[in-house]
Design a protein around this motif. Structure first.
Motif, PDB file in Angstrom:
ATOM      1  N   ALA A   1      50.915  31.856  37.682  1.00  0.00           N
ATOM      2  CA  ALA A   1      49.702  32.116  38.518  1.00  0.00           C
ATOM      3  C   ALA A   1      49.889  33.807  38.708  1.00  0.00           C
ATOM      4  N   GLU A   2      48.773  34.233  39.261  1.00  0.00           N
ATOM      5  CA  GLU A   2      48.393  35.682  39.564  1.00  0.00           C
ATOM      6  C   GLU A   2      49.090  35.816  41.055  1.00  0.00           C
ATOM      7  N   PHE A   3      48.577  35.057  41.981  1.00  0.00           N
ATOM      8  CA  PHE A   3      49.080  35.175  43.260  1.00  0.00           C
ATOM      9  C   PHE A   3      48.720  33.774  43.930  1.00  0.00           C
TER      10      PHE A   3
ATOM     11  N   LEU B   1      45.059  46.527  42.145  1.00  0.00           N
ATOM     12  CA  LEU B   1      45.699  46.392  43.722  1.00  0.00           C
ATOM     13  C   LEU B   1      46.626  45.180  43.405  1.00  0.00           C
ATOM     14  N   LEU B   2      46.221  44.224  42.731  1.00  0.00           N
ATOM     15  CA  LEU B   2      47.088  43.062  42.441  1.00  0.00           C
ATOM     16  C   LEU B   2      48.536  43.479  41.821  1.00  0.00           C
ATOM     17  N   ALA B   3      48.595  44.439  40.920  1.00  0.00           N
ATOM     18  CA  ALA B   3      49.762  44.870  40.393  1.00  0.00           C
ATOM     19  C   ALA B   3      50.558  45.567  41.377  1.00  0.00           C
TER      20      ALA B   3
ATOM     21  N   ALA C   1      41.439  34.205  35.887  1.00  0.00           N
ATOM     22  CA  ALA C   1      42.815  34.490  36.819  1.00  0.00           C
ATOM     23  C   ALA C   1      43.185  33.050  37.267  1.00  0.00           C
ATOM     24  N   LEU C   2      44.419  32.584  37.175  1.00  0.00           N
ATOM     25  CA  LEU C   2      45.035  31.400  37.634  1.00  0.00           C
ATOM     26  C   LEU C   2      45.500  31.715  39.243  1.00  0.00           C
TER      27      LEU C   2
ATOM     28  N   PRO D   1      52.706  37.501  45.290  1.00  0.00           N
ATOM     29  CA  PRO D   1      52.166  37.812  46.561  1.00  0.00           C
ATOM     30  C   PRO D   1      51.071  36.722  46.997  1.00  0.00           C
ATOM     31  N   VAL D   2      50.877  36.772  48.535  1.00  0.00           N
ATOM     32  CA  VAL D   2      50.061  35.622  48.965  1.00  0.00           C
ATOM     33  C   VAL D   2      48.875  36.213  49.766  1.00  0.00           C
TER      34      VAL D   2
END
Ligand SMILES: Nc1nc2c(ncn2[C@@H]2O[C@H](COP(=O)(O)OP(=O)(O)O[C@H]3O[C@H](CO)[C@@H](O)[C@H](O)[C@@H]3O)[C@@H](O)[C@H]2O)c(=O)[nH]1
Length: 544
Positions: A420-422, A492-494, A326-327, A448-449
Motif C-alpha cells: 500500500a501507499e500509506f 508529499l507522500l514521498a 492508490a491503495l 506512514p499513517v
C-alpha cells in the motif's frame, strides 16, 4: 440368623465407611498438595494464555515465538479460529493448546441464560489446560489483559498451585472497554474495575504497552511486582513490498485478495492479465522498461507477452503501473472503539473533491489530478457487516473511490500492507492509555499513517515525521488529498515516507532508533526490543 444378618450388614457399612474414609483422605491429600504454594516448576517452561483467537492475538503470538527462540518450552493456550503465524507451527519448542468452544446449543439461548454456563465452561477448560494438560508446572505464566474476567483470578490461583511466576501483559483496561457500552457508572463496570484492580495488583512482573499505562496503573492501583514498558514493535520480516512481491500477491488467483478484486472491482481497476499484469504491476519487454517507471508521464501499457521459453529470458521484473489506483489500508478488529463512520465520511468528501478537481484538470488549468483510491480494510470482527453494508450502498454512486474488506493469512498480511501507499488508523483507545498495534505493523511495512488523535498517540505517531494526525473526517479527507495529489508522483507522500524510513533506520546503541530530535520515539524490531527488555526479567529465574 438375625444376628448373622445384622453382622454382615454392619460389615458392608464398615467396608463402605472405610472406602469412603480412604477416598476422602486421598482427596484431602490431593487438595492439600494442590493448594500449597510450590516452587517446583520446570525451568525454561512458559505458558502464555490469551482468552481469544490465538491467530488474532499478534502480541501474544510474538511473546510465544520469542520465548521459544530463547529456549523455553512454550505452551500457547487460547481459542482456535484464524491461522497463527507460521513460526508457531514450525518451532519445535511451541505447543498450541486450543481451548474447547462452549457447547453449540448454548448459542441459540439468550445471553442472560447462557452467561453463567459459558463462564463455568471457560473456567473449567482453562484450569484443565493449565493444571492438568500442561504436564510440568511452567516457570512463567504470561496472561493477556484484557479480558480480565476470569483470567486474572485463574492465573493467580494457578500461579499459587503450580508455583509459576505470573506475568500480566497489560494491553488495555478491560473495564474501560465495557464502559464504552454501559457507561462508567454502570454496576457491572464498577465490579469489573474492582476485579481487575484486585486480581491484577500483584504479580511477578507487569508488562505495559505504553509509558502512560504504566504510570497510571502504578499510581492508581499500586501495582506490586516488576514493571516494564514493552512497546509493540513489528517482527523483523515486515518490510515494504517490492514490485515483484506485489505482482506475485495480486497475480495469485488463489488468494482472497484476487477473489475480491476481480469480480467486484472490474469496472474500477485498470485492466489486468495475470500473470503478465495486475491492477498494480506489469511486466514489460526490456525495450519498454524505461517507460514503465511509475510516473504520470507513463505511456499506455505494453500488450501481454506471448508465453514462450524464449520470452521468459527477455522479460523484465515487474514494475509498478502508472495507472494504478492508490491503495490505502486500514487494519482493525471491527470493535466499537473504532468509528469507521469517520473513514466513510472522509471517503465521501474525497470522492466529491476528486470529481471536482479532476473535471477542472481537463480544462487546461494545469491543476494536479487526484487518483482513484482503493481503500482496503483488513481484519475480522463484530461491526464488519454493519459498516460494509453502508459502504456498498454509498459506493454504487462513486467513481473515484472503492472500499473493500479483506482477511489475510498471517503470512500474506505484511505483504499486503507493504503493497500500500500509506495507512489509516481509527483506533481511539477506550482507556486513552494503549496504542494501536496496526500502526506498528504499518511502520514495519514502510507505510506512514494518518491516525486519529487521542491522548497517548504521540508515544507512537509524530505529526509530520512518521505520519499525520487528524481529529475528524474533514481533516482526514484533507490529508488523503494532500498525500495523493498528483499520484503516482506524489511528492508529499514521498517525503513523509522518506522521513519514516530515516526514523526507523538509524540504530542508537545498536538496539533502538529514534526520530531526529524526538528522543522518546524509539524504534527496533519486536525481537530486538523483547530481548532488551525481557531477557533480564527471565534470566533471573534460571538456576544452573
Ligand atoms: N493475519 C491477519 N491479521 C490481521 C488482519 N487484519 C488485522 N490483523 C491483526 O489485527 C491487529 C489489529 O487489531 P486491533 O484489535 O484493531 O488491534 P489494535 O487496536 O491495533 O491493537 C490491539 O493490540 C494492542 C496490543 O498489541 C493493544 O494494546 C490494543 O488495546 C489493541 O487490543 C493487527 O495488528 C493485526 O495483527 C488480517 O487481515 N490478517
Amino acid at each position: 440368623m438375625s444376628t448373622t444378618t445384622t453382622n454382615s450388614e454392619w460389615n458392608v457399612v464398615y467396608l463402605f465407611s472405610g472406602l469412603a474414609l480412604l477416598f476422602l483422605t486421598w482427596k484431602a491429600i490431593v487438595f492439600f498438595r494442590l493448594f500449597r504454594p510450590r516452587n517446583e516448576h520446570a525451568l525454561r517452561t512458559v505458558a502464555v494464555l490469551v482468552l481469544g483467537d490465538i491467530g488474532r492475538s499478534p502480541r501474544m503470538m510474538y511473546h510465544a515465538e520469542s520465548f521459544a527462540e530463547n529456549g523455553f518450552m512454550t505452551y500457547l493456550v487460547g481459542y482456535g479460529g484464524s491461522k497463527p503465524i507460521p513460526s508457531l507451527e514450525t518451532l519445535p519448542k511451541i505447543q498450541l493448546c486450543y481451548l474447547p468452544e462452549p457447547p453449540i446449543f448454548l448459542k441459540s439461548l439468550p445471553f442472560i441464560v447462557t452467561a453463567p454456563f459459558k463462564i463455568a465452561h471457560q473456567i473449567v477448560s482453562i484450569l484443565n489446560e493449565l493444571l492438568i494438560r500442561i504436564p510440568e508446572p511452567p516457570e512463567y505464566l504470561v496472561v493477556q489483559n484484557p479480558p480480565s474476567i476470569p483470567t486474572l483470578a485463574l492465573v493467580a490461583l494457578v500461579g499459587r498451585i503450580r508455583g509459576c511466576k505470573v506475568i500480566i501483559d497489560w494491553h488495555n483496561l478491560g473495564y474501560s472497554i465495557l464502559a464504552l457500552r454501559l457507561g462508567n457508572e454502570h454496576l457491572f463496570v464498577k465490579i469489573a474495575k474492582w476485579f481487575e484492580a484486585t486480581f491484577g495488583q500483584s504479580a511477578y512482573a507487569h508488562l505495559f504497552v505504553t509509558e502512560a499505562m504504566k504510570d497510571y496503573l502504578v499510581k492508581e492501583w499500586n501495582l506490586q511486582g516488576q514493571k516494564i514498558v514493552l512497546h509493540d514493535r513489528p517482527p523483523k520480516h515486515f518490510h515494504h513490498s517490492s514490485p515483484q512481491e506485489i505482482h506475485d500477491l495480486f497475480s495469485n488467483t488463489k488468494t482472497p485478495i484476487s477473489a475480491i478484486l476481480q469480480p467486484s472491482l472490474a469496472d474500477f481497476l485498470p485492466e489486468a492479465k495475470p500473470p503478465y499484469s495486475t491492477p498494480f504491476t506489469d511486466i514489460s519487454k526490456p525495450t519498454d522498461s524505461e517507460s514503465s517507471h511509475p510516473t504520470s508521464a507513463n505511456p499506455p501499457l505494453a500488450p501481454p507477452l506471448p508465453l514462450t521459453s524464449q520470452t521468459y529470458t527477455e522479460v523484465n521484473p515487474p514494475t509498478l503501473r502508472a495507472d494504478r489506483p492508490a491503495l490505502v489500508v486500514s487494519s482493525t478488529s471491527w470493535t466499537p472503539d473504532e468509528d469507521f463512520g469517520i473513514l466513510l465520511d472522509a471517503l465521501k468528501i474525497y470522492e466529491e473533491r476528486a470529481n471536482a478537481v479532476n473535471s477542472s484538470a481537463g480544462d487546461g488549468t494545469g491543476k494536479a489530478k487526484l487518483p482513484k483510491l482503493l481503500m482496503a480494510v483488513t481484519g475480522k470482527g463484530p461491526q464488519r457487516d454493519m459498516y460494509m453494508t453502508q459502504v456498498s450502498k454509498l459506493q454504487k454512486k462513486w467513481k473515484w473511490v472503492r472500499c473493500i474488506s479483506v482477511w489475510l493469512e498471517a503470512e500474506k498480511y505484511p505483504l499486503f500492507l507493504g503493497s500500500a501507499e500509506f495507512g489509516v488508523c481509527l483506533h481511539s483507545s477506550s482507556s486513552a492509555l494503549d496504542l494501536p498495534m496496526k500502526v506498528v505493523d504499518m511502520f514495519g511495512c514502510g507505510l506512514p499513517v494518518c491516525a486519529l488523535n487521542f491522548k497517548c498517540l504521540p508515544e507512537l505517531v509524530v505529526h509530520g515525521k512518521n505520519g499525520l494526525v487528524f481529529n475528524d473526517s474533514a481533516e482526514l479527507a484533507k490529508q488523503l488529498e494532500f498525500l495523493l495529489v498528483s499520484f503516482p508522483d506524489a511528492p508529499l507522500l514521498a517525503s513523509l515516507r522518506a522521513s519514516l524510513e530515516q526514523a526507523t533506520r538509524h540504530p542508537i546503541d545498536g538496539q533502538a532508533t529514534a526520530l531526529p530530535d524526538t528522543e522518546e520515539w524509539k524504534w527496533s524490531s519486536w525481537g530486538e526490543n523483547w530481548n532488551l527488555k525481557m531477557k533480564p526479567l527471565i534470566a533471573g529465574g534460571v538456576r544452573t
